[in-house]
Design a protein around this motif. Structure first.
Motif, PDB file in Angstrom:
ATOM      1  N   ILE A  42      20.732  24.602 -44.016  1.00 19.20           N
ATOM      2  CA  ILE A  42      19.276  24.489 -43.828  1.00 19.20           C
ATOM      3  C   ILE A  42      18.575  24.469 -45.177  1.00 19.20           C
ATOM      4  O   ILE A  42      17.654  23.677 -45.423  1.00 19.20           O
ATOM      5  CB  ILE A  42      18.774  25.654 -42.948  1.00 19.20           C
ATOM      6  N   CYS A  43      18.995  25.348 -46.090  1.00 16.18           N
ATOM      7  CA  CYS A  43      18.388  25.373 -47.424  1.00 16.18           C
ATOM      8  C   CYS A  43      18.627  24.051 -48.163  1.00 16.18           C
ATOM      9  O   CYS A  43      17.751  23.560 -48.891  1.00 16.18           O
ATOM     10  CB  CYS A  43      18.951  26.539 -48.228  1.00 16.18           C
ATOM     11  N   LEU A  44      19.806  23.468 -47.975  1.00 15.95           N
ATOM     12  CA  LEU A  44      20.110  22.198 -48.633  1.00 15.95           C
ATOM     13  C   LEU A  44      19.189  21.090 -48.133  1.00 15.95           C
ATOM     14  O   LEU A  44      18.599  20.341 -48.933  1.00 15.95           O
ATOM     15  CB  LEU A  44      21.574  21.838 -48.393  1.00 15.95           C
ATOM     16  N   PHE A  45      19.048  20.981 -46.802  1.00 12.96           N
ATOM     17  CA  PHE A  45      18.172  19.928 -46.263  1.00 12.96           C
ATOM     18  C   PHE A  45      16.708  20.189 -46.627  1.00 12.96           C
ATOM     19  O   PHE A  45      15.943  19.253 -46.869  1.00 12.96           O
ATOM     20  CB  PHE A  45      18.331  19.843 -44.749  1.00 12.96           C
ATOM     21  N   LEU A  46      16.327  21.478 -46.685  1.00 11.36           N
ATOM     22  CA  LEU A  46      14.964  21.798 -47.083  1.00 11.36           C
ATOM     23  C   LEU A  46      14.719  21.376 -48.528  1.00 11.36           C
ATOM     24  O   LEU A  46      13.644  20.841 -48.865  1.00 11.36           O
ATOM     25  CB  LEU A  46      14.714  23.297 -46.906  1.00 11.36           C
ATOM     26  N   MET A  47      15.703  21.576 -49.381  1.00  7.80           N
ATOM     27  CA  MET A  47      15.562  21.164 -50.778  1.00  7.80           C
ATOM     28  C   MET A  47      15.490  19.657 -50.904  1.00  7.80           C
ATOM     29  O   MET A  47      14.716  19.110 -51.716  1.00  7.80           O
ATOM     30  CB  MET A  47      16.749  21.712 -51.594  1.00  7.80           C
ATOM     31  N   ILE A  48      16.286  18.961 -50.118  1.00  6.70           N
ATOM     32  CA  ILE A  48      16.225  17.492 -50.152  1.00  6.70           C
ATOM     33  C   ILE A  48      14.850  17.011 -49.705  1.00  6.70           C
ATOM     34  O   ILE A  48      14.263  16.093 -50.288  1.00  6.70           O
ATOM     35  CB  ILE A  48      17.345  16.909 -49.271  1.00  6.70           C
ATOM     36  N   GLY A  49      14.301  17.648 -48.663  1.00  4.97           N
ATOM     37  CA  GLY A  49      12.960  17.264 -48.201  1.00  4.97           C
ATOM     38  C   GLY A  49      11.903  17.532 -49.255  1.00  4.97           C
ATOM     39  O   GLY A  49      10.992  16.711 -49.469  1.00  4.97           O
ATOM     40  N   LEU A  50      11.999  18.681 -49.938  1.00  4.88           N
ATOM     41  CA  LEU A  50      11.044  18.957 -51.009  1.00  4.88           C
ATOM     42  C   LEU A  50      11.190  17.961 -52.146  1.00  4.88           C
ATOM     43  O   LEU A  50      10.189  17.573 -52.794  1.00  4.88           O
ATOM     44  CB  LEU A  50      11.263  20.382 -51.539  1.00  4.88           C
ATOM     45  N   GLY A  51      12.433  17.528 -52.415  1.00  2.00           N
ATOM     46  CA  GLY A  51      12.636  16.544 -53.486  1.00  2.00           C
ATOM     47  C   GLY A  51      12.018  15.202 -53.171  1.00  2.00           C
ATOM     48  O   GLY A  51      11.609  14.467 -54.085  1.00  2.00           O
TER      49      GLY A  51
END
Length: 346
Positions: free
Chosen positions: A29-38
């Motif tokens: 979840i943290c990985l996908f959240l970081m990708i979305g923020l990027g």
């Protein structure tokens, strides 16, 4: 940007509490959240942070797996320790007629269940017999010596008529166990013990003290220290100093409380290094039941030492009730009716 830098810490914290799968899911979840923020903020350095999340998640998953393995191992060890405690130490409370007995046991090591202190109670043809003792030393050798003492008492208490004979059987059991150690170490493996016999009739108890702290008898608000009149040898040392055992007899009244304890009680220290004043503490007690006495002792010992007990602690509290002898004394004290007296009713 500050929020994105905290995302790799989430799976690391989860590994301390969660199983492997929830930890991996949180990292994903943290990985996908970081990708979305990027995508929304291109200047966040998404690649480096995402790589950090992946690396931390993998390490956290392994840490969670290792933690669960250790917890399962510790659980199995505790189950074995609990089983060993049931073998060495009898479950309490016990009640034999008017005699009520409760026990307290505190191991010095927080992870341990049993140590070198031991106790046992047996209902025999000669009355209720109690044993409490303390093996010098700690660790597995002390536990083995304690088990040898308890097993020897369980057999001798029912077969041997006098307490001196029971002590000799304990001495023999201690010698057999100590024979497994090097000869130069035998002098260091002695045991203090206290044997108590409460006959089924009468108002007296017999006590044989083998170098153990004397028991305390609380009677009507007054405290008696039941000191031995003659010393008896410590167990495992009778071959060196003789096997002359002496039994002292003490009177008691119904509902008196008898406290047997090991030296871990009197050697508990406060922050100034002062020993726990057991006799003064006992004089202030007025409990009706043995359980209340031991609960108060447990609470005050932890409070006095601030939870820093340095030695194993064992204690037995015994309420000495009315036996057949007391009933006979009561009937003899009543006025005797005239010989020609007849019942008033049918």
């Amino acid at each position: 940007m500050a929020f994105s830098r905290l995302l790799p810490a989430a799976p690391a914290l989860a590994a301390a509490m969660w199983p492997v799968l929830p930890t991996v899911l949180l990292g994903t979840i943290c990985l996908f959240l970081m990708i979305g923020l990027g995508i929304v903020f291109p200047d966040l350095g998404t690649g480096y942070t995402a790589a950090g999340i992946v690396a931390v998640t993998v390490a956290a998953a392994y840490g969670s797996h290792a933690r669960l393995q250790r917890e399962r191992t510790l659980f199995q060890v505790r189950m074995v320790a609990d089983a060993a405690q049931q073998v060495v130490l009898s479950p309490m409370p016990r009640r034999f007629g008017g005699v009520e007995i409760e026990a307290l046991y505190l191991a010095a090591a927080a992870e341990a269940r049993i140590g070198g202190d031991f106790y046992e109670v047996a209902d025999t043809p000669y009355g209720v017999r109690l044993l409490i003792g303390d093996v010098r030393g700690k660790g597995l050798p002390a536990v083995g010596s304690a088990a040898a003492m308890v097993n020897a008492f369980r057999e001798a208490a029912h077969d041997v008529e006098d307490l001196g004979g029971v002590a000799r059987r304990l001495e023999a059991g201690s010698n057999r166990y100590s024979a497994a150690f090097p000869p130069d170490d035998l002098m260091e493996r002695f045991t203090t013990a206290l044997l108590v016999e409460i006959p089924p009739e009468g108002d007296r108890i017999g006590i044989l003290n083998c170098g153990h702290p004397p028991p305390l008898l609380l009677s009507g608000g007054e405290l008696r220290v039941l000191e031995p009149t003659a010393p008896s040898p410590l167990l495992n040392l009778a071959e060196l100093i003789g096997d002359s055992y002496h039994v002292d007899v003490f009177g008691y009244s119904p509902d008196d409380l008898l406290l047997l304890y090991t030296d871990g009680v009197t050697e508990a220290r406060d922050h100034d290094g002062r020993f726990f004043p057991l006799q003064d503490w006992m004089r202030r007690q007025n409990p009706a039941r043995p359980r209340a006495l031991l609960d108060a002792l447990h609470r005050d010992l932890l409070r006095y030492s601030r939870g820093g007990l340095d030695d194993d602690i064992a204690a037995l509290a015994v309420r000495l009730g009315d036996g057949p002898g007391a009933a006979a004394r009561l009937s003899s004290a009543l006025p005797t009716p005239p010989a020609d007296a007849s019942p008033a009713g049918p």
